[in-house]
Structures are given as C-alpha cells and as structure tokens.
Design an enzyme around this catalytic site. Structure first.
Site, PDB file in Angstrom:
ATOM      1  N   ASP A 415      11.656 -13.254   4.912  1.00  0.00           N
ATOM      2  CA  ASP A 415      10.327 -12.836   5.389  1.00  0.00           C
ATOM      3  C   ASP A 415       9.633 -13.922   6.213  1.00  0.00           C
ATOM      4  O   ASP A 415       8.952 -13.616   7.191  1.00  0.00           O
ATOM      5  CB  ASP A 415       9.413 -12.498   4.193  1.00  0.00           C
ATOM      6  CG  ASP A 415       9.871 -11.234   3.487  1.00  0.00           C
ATOM      7  OD1 ASP A 415      10.681 -10.494   4.072  1.00  0.00           O
ATOM      8  OD2 ASP A 415       9.432 -11.008   2.342  1.00  0.00           O
TER       9      ASP A 415
HETATM   10  P1  NAP Z   1      12.652 -13.693   0.889  1.00  0.00           P
HETATM   11  O1  NAP Z   1      11.977 -12.987   2.009  1.00  0.00           O
HETATM   12  O2  NAP Z   1      12.458 -13.172  -0.471  1.00  0.00           O
HETATM   13  O3  NAP Z   1      14.209 -13.724   1.233  1.00  0.00           O
HETATM   14  C1  NAP Z   1      15.095 -14.477   0.450  1.00  0.00           C
HETATM   15  C2  NAP Z   1      16.488 -14.186   0.937  1.00  0.00           C
HETATM   16  O4  NAP Z   1      17.361 -15.046   0.211  1.00  0.00           O
HETATM   17  C3  NAP Z   1      16.949 -12.759   0.652  1.00  0.00           C
HETATM   18  O5  NAP Z   1      16.894 -11.957   1.804  1.00  0.00           O
HETATM   19  C4  NAP Z   1      18.369 -12.944   0.106  1.00  0.00           C
HETATM   20  O6  NAP Z   1      19.284 -12.229   0.943  1.00  0.00           O
HETATM   21  C5  NAP Z   1      18.624 -14.444   0.227  1.00  0.00           C
HETATM   22  N1  NAP Z   1      19.393 -14.950  -0.907  1.00  0.00           N
HETATM   23  C6  NAP Z   1      19.251 -14.684  -2.217  1.00  0.00           C
HETATM   24  N2  NAP Z   1      20.160 -15.329  -2.928  1.00  0.00           N
HETATM   25  C7  NAP Z   1      20.911 -16.046  -2.064  1.00  0.00           C
HETATM   26  C8  NAP Z   1      22.022 -16.897  -2.196  1.00  0.00           C
HETATM   27  N3  NAP Z   1      22.566 -17.192  -3.396  1.00  0.00           N
HETATM   28  N4  NAP Z   1      22.548 -17.461  -1.081  1.00  0.00           N
HETATM   29  C9  NAP Z   1      22.034 -17.179   0.133  1.00  0.00           C
HETATM   30  N5  NAP Z   1      20.981 -16.354   0.322  1.00  0.00           N
HETATM   31  C10 NAP Z   1      20.430 -15.803  -0.770  1.00  0.00           C
HETATM   32  O7  NAP Z   1      12.286 -15.245   0.842  1.00  0.00           O
HETATM   33  P2  NAP Z   1      11.369 -16.157   1.756  1.00  0.00           P
HETATM   34  O8  NAP Z   1      11.745 -16.032   3.193  1.00  0.00           O
HETATM   35  O9  NAP Z   1      11.379 -17.483   1.102  1.00  0.00           O
HETATM   36  O10 NAP Z   1       9.944 -15.500   1.617  1.00  0.00           O
HETATM   37  C11 NAP Z   1       9.239 -15.522   0.402  1.00  0.00           C
HETATM   38  C12 NAP Z   1       8.616 -14.161   0.148  1.00  0.00           C
HETATM   39  O11 NAP Z   1       8.085 -14.157  -1.191  1.00  0.00           O
HETATM   40  C13 NAP Z   1       7.478 -13.867   1.107  1.00  0.00           C
HETATM   41  O12 NAP Z   1       7.434 -12.502   1.419  1.00  0.00           O
HETATM   42  C14 NAP Z   1       6.258 -14.261   0.265  1.00  0.00           C
HETATM   43  O13 NAP Z   1       5.089 -13.591   0.672  1.00  0.00           O
HETATM   44  C15 NAP Z   1       6.708 -13.826  -1.123  1.00  0.00           C
HETATM   45  N6  NAP Z   1       5.962 -14.534  -2.190  1.00  0.00           N
HETATM   46  C16 NAP Z   1       5.927 -15.894  -2.201  1.00  0.00           C
HETATM   47  C17 NAP Z   1       5.187 -16.556  -3.163  1.00  0.00           C
HETATM   48  C18 NAP Z   1       5.061 -18.058  -3.173  1.00  0.00           C
HETATM   49  O14 NAP Z   1       4.128 -18.579  -3.770  1.00  0.00           O
HETATM   50  N7  NAP Z   1       5.976 -18.782  -2.565  1.00  0.00           N
HETATM   51  C19 NAP Z   1       4.533 -15.833  -4.154  1.00  0.00           C
HETATM   52  C20 NAP Z   1       4.633 -14.445  -4.132  1.00  0.00           C
HETATM   53  C21 NAP Z   1       5.356 -13.808  -3.140  1.00  0.00           C
HETATM   54  P3  NAP Z   1      20.680 -11.710   0.323  1.00  0.00           P
HETATM   55  O15 NAP Z   1      20.318 -10.892  -0.863  1.00  0.00           O
HETATM   56  O16 NAP Z   1      21.290 -10.962   1.429  1.00  0.00           O
HETATM   57  O17 NAP Z   1      21.447 -12.946  -0.034  1.00  0.00           O
END
Ligand code: NAP
Length: 491
Positions: A415
C-alpha cells in the site's frame, strides 16, 4: 514528613513519565525514554508501598512476583512482529484490574452484597484497592462518577483488547464483521450506559445497585461489539485507542482513590494514546471515525481484483535479474513494508545494503509512517539489525529522490508504494501519502504473490514496464541476492 516525601516521589515520577513520552518521540532517544519511564514507575511503586495505609504485604509481594515472572517470560519469547498482540494482551489485564479495583471500591462504599464493607482494614480490602485501605467512607457524587467511568471503561478495555488480540492472532476473523444498524446499536448502547451513570451520579446513595452491574456488563459487551466491525489491520489504531481508555479509567481510579499519581499517569496515558490513534489515522489519510466505524480492509492476502477476471501481464524476474540491476546501480533506495516484518528479513536487508555499499553503491532506506502494522515498526526492526539511523529517511525527506535513483528495492511493501493512492479517486487509500517509487529507473518488488496488502486494492506499480516482480519469501530472496551481489562484478 513521610507524606511529604511520598508526594515528592510522585512528583519526580510524574516528571519522569513526561520525559519518557518525550524520549519516545524519536528513535535515537527511545531507549532512554523507556528507561526514564521504568525509573518513574519504580519510584512510584516504592513510594506507594511505604504508605502507612498498607496493612499487609503478603498478597502484594505474591502479585509482584507472579506478575514479574509472567511479564519477563512473555517479553523474552515474543518476536517483534507479535508486539501489537502482546500490547493488546497487557491492556486487557490493565482494563480488568482497573474494573476490579472500581468494583471493590463500590463494594466498600455501597455494600454490593447487602451491607457496606467493614471499615476495619483487612487483607482483601488492601488487595482490592491496590494495597491501600480506605481513608474515607460513604459514596458521594464525584466518587460515583469516577467509579462509574473506571468500571465502564475498564470492562470495555478488557473485552475490546481481548477481541483485538484475537483478530491479530487470527483466532477471530480479521475481516470486519458488520450487520445493518450496527453503529446505531453500539451508539445507543453507549448512550444508554452513560444515562445509567448519570442517574447513579445524581442519586449516589439510592440508585439501585443493578444499574452498577448493568454498566459493567454493558462495558464488557461494548468492548466486543465495537471491535467486531473493525478490520484486523486497523487493530494497532484500536489498541492505541483502548490504551487511551485504560489511561482514562486509571485517571478515574485516581479520583476515586484520591491518588494524584494515578490521576497524572492516567491522564498522560489517556491523552498520548488518543493522540497516537489520531496520528496513525492521519498518516493513513483516514478520519478517526472511518477507522472506528468504517469497517475498512479485508482479511489479509486476498487476490487482487482483475479486470474482467483476466490476469494482467507483469514482468516476473529471477534473483539473478534483480542482482544484475542492483549491481549496475549507483543509487539504491530500499523501501521496507509489512512483508519484511513477516519474513524477518531485516538482517538480510542490512547484509545486502552492506554488500552493495562495499561496491560503491549509495544505499538509503525510505521509511513510511504507516509501513508495517504499528508506528515505528520498520524503525524498530532495522534498529534491531543495527542499520544506522542516519540511513533512514522519512517520506518528506526522500520522496523527491526517487526520480533520480537507479533502483528501488521494495521489500514486502504494498500500500505504501501504490501510485493509485495519488490518482485513483475511487481507491480506499486515495489521498494517503505514498512513496514515488515508480519514478525510479528500475523498481524491484519482493513479495510472495500478486495478492493485495492491507487495504485489499490492486497495486498498479506491479504492472508497470520498469517494475520487476521477484516472487517468493523476502528473506530467502534477499539472502540469494546477497550471494549474487557479493559474487558479481563492479559497475
Ligand atoms: P501491506 O500493504 O500490508 O503489504 C504487505 C505486503 O507484504 C503484502 O502485499 C504481502 O504480499 C507481502 N508479504 C507478506 N509476507 C511476505 C513475505 N514473507 N515475504 C515477502 N512479502 C511478504 O504493507 P505496507 O506497504 O507496509 O502498508 C501497511 C498498511 O498497513 C497500510 O495500508 C497502512 O495504512 C496499514 N496500517 C498500518 C499501521 C501502522 O501503524 N504501521 C496501522 C494500521 C494499519 P504477499 O502476500 O503477496 O507476499
């Protein structure tokens, strides 16, 4: 004299708590902040233990030993990725303890089981009120209000935190559970409970005692009902919000027990938890109400929706292809995301950066405020791998650099690198600030599949001409990349 010394100790503790919060606002001072907070807590606990109202130490010492043992064992075993679950678990017990102290006080003042508890100090009284016997008796309006808030928020925090824990742990579905009229029902139950509390405050001596029990029950039920419609990945915001409720409950306890240190530390906890929840919502470009009532997100790892059901073409690359691009680059930006935490790839990432730097490549890390699942998630993981702070750049500092960067390595982020957030007004993440990774000459994305991330939306970055998808577990891929980069030729 003793009372003055205790008040002084509480004052020192309060200042240390404030300095702790200040320290936690930057990774460099985080450890020092934690140390100051621990010191403040130690001083406050010792000052409380020497109070003359303490009549028996057996239960207190037993509780201290048991709690410290369980706490140490849990902390030693929990991996960083499970931190939100651990925090939810501790909050649950904090909420329960607060509610139980409130019930004990109510019992002392109004006699829950038929008669007002004896004013004589006994062991159970001492334990119920954190080891401090009552000094004044009789319920008044202020105490009733404080006890009501304490018990209601404490019960709500208990079940709400257990639910958050269950959702994060996968025991309860991470997808939002919704039904028609749900928000109206929850809001109705909330205001119904407040009405009960107002009645009890108006008639602190005569209000029927069932009202108090109904208020406890409503708190327990609302904790479950309020968290059910919230998606699993929004749980960190919910946990932070529940933390703030627990703080407010502790603050109310302070008023009920006439304890200044509880009032101050509860208020600090309540306000910092609320601010953190709001800042997290803001960094996702979502309103606070949208997080709490919006039923946002899907169960994680769903397949991306495809146009007409047909799979879109993308450039699938091998480790060797990616290594060739990296070794030919003079500037590389690494963008870690939640997948780095899942695969525990932070040490391998550091080794890859070191191998590239040894070849003369400039390597920087781009850290998004909401990458991962809790604030500072990436900072903590990279600090654990000894990546220097000065190599980490936040969104504002680095976003203009992508356009003049040779290669971007996206490690399990989705994301936070979705260009659709800038252009697709229909996207649920539209408006969330994202990294301009697509502007780099080459983009290498490491993830296991073409599945979506937290928001459940397709990422157009993965289908661009300058993007290479290297599918597989991030840690395994990076370890293979380190080998190739170490073995490859210079630029
Ligand atoms: P993300 O959008 O959740 O994407 C994480 C990606 O990691 C997934 O698409 C997944 O794809 C991949 N993944 C999972 N396991 C893996 C592995 N072992 N090896 C390689 N890839 C792997 O993460 P992000 O870009 O960090 O964004 C964070 C999201 O969480 C945002 O939408 C944010 O708003 C939300 N959020 C964050 C917080 C905070 O405080 N940080 C709190 C609440 C919500 P595959 O399944 O294809 O591997």
């Amino acid at each position: 004299m003793q009372d003055t010394l205790i008040s002084l100790a509480y004052l020192v503790s309060s200042v240390l708590f404030i300095l702790c919060l200040r320290g936690l606002s930057s990774p460099e001072q985080g450890r020092r902040g934690i140390f100051l907070g621990e010191l403040g807590m130690l001083i406050a606990v010792i000052a409380t233990l020497v109070k003359k109202e303490i009549v028996s130490y057996e239960w207190i010492v037993a509780g201290l030993l048991l709690g410290s043992l369980i706490g140490t064992a849990i902390s030693a075993k929990i991996p960083m990725t499970k931190m939100p679950e651990r925090i939810a678990f501790s909050h649950a017990f904090g909420g329960l303890a607060t509610a139980l102290v409130g019930i004990t006080e109510f019992h002392k003042l109004r006699g829950l089981f038929g008669e007002v508890a004896s004013t004589a100090v006994d062991a159970s009284t001492a334990v119920g009120s954190a080891g401090i016997a009552a000094t004044e008796h009789g319920m008044n309006r202020l105490t009733m209000g404080a006890l009501g808030f304490e018990v209601f928020l404490g019960s709500l925090t208990f079940t709400g935190s257990i639910m958050a824990f269950g959702k994060l742990q996968g025991v309860i579905t991470g997808a939002p559970v919704t039904w028609k009229g749900q928000n109206a029902m929850n809001i109705g139950a909330f205001f119904g409970t407040i009405a009960l509390l107002v009645y009890q405050v108006a008639f602190p001596h005569d209000a029927p005692q069932w009202m108090f029990f109904v208020m406890c029950g409503a708190g327990l039920a609302l904790g479950v009902l309020a968290v059910l419609p919230i998606g699993g990945a929004d749980m960190p915001v919910v946990i932070s919000l529940l933390n703030s409720y627990a703080g407010l409950a502790a603050c109310a306890t302070g008023f009920a027990l006439k304890s200044n240190i509880l009032i101050i530390s509860g208020a600090l906890d309540g306000s910092s938890g609320l601010l953190l929840s709001m800042m997290m919502s803001k960094a996702m470009n979502r309103s606070f109400a949208n997080v709490v009532f919006g039923a946002f997100g899907t169960a994680e790892g769903t397949a991306a929706p495809t146009a007409g059901g047909a799979a879109k073409p993308f450039n699938e690359a091998t480790v060797e292809d990616a290594a060739a691009v990296l070794t030919a680059s003079q500037t590389v930006i690494i963008v870690p995301g939640y997948g780095m935490a899942v695969s525990q790839a932070q040490h391998a990432v550091r080794d890859l950066a070191a191998a590239l730097e040894k070849r003369g490549t400039e390597v920087k890390y781009a850290i998004h405020p909401v990458a991962g699942r809790m604030p500072g998630h990436m900072n903590v993981l990279l600090a654990e791998a000894n990546v220097p702070y000065d190599a980490l750049f936040d969104l504002d500092m680095i976003n203009d650099d992508f356009a003049r960067t040779d290669a971007v390595l996206v490690v399990g982020a989705n994301d936070v690198v979705n260009p659709g957030a800038k252009t697709d007004t229909a996207s649920p993440i539209y408006g969330m600030p994202v990294f301009n990774v697509e502007q780099a000459r080459s983009v290498i994305v490491l993830k296991r599949s073409m599945n979506t991330g937290f928001s459940g939306v397709e990422n157009e970055l993965f289908f661009l001409g300058n993007t290479m998808m290297v599918l597989g577990d991030a840690k395994k891929t990076i370890l293979a990349l380190v080998n190739d980069v170490k073995g490859g030729g210079g630029h």
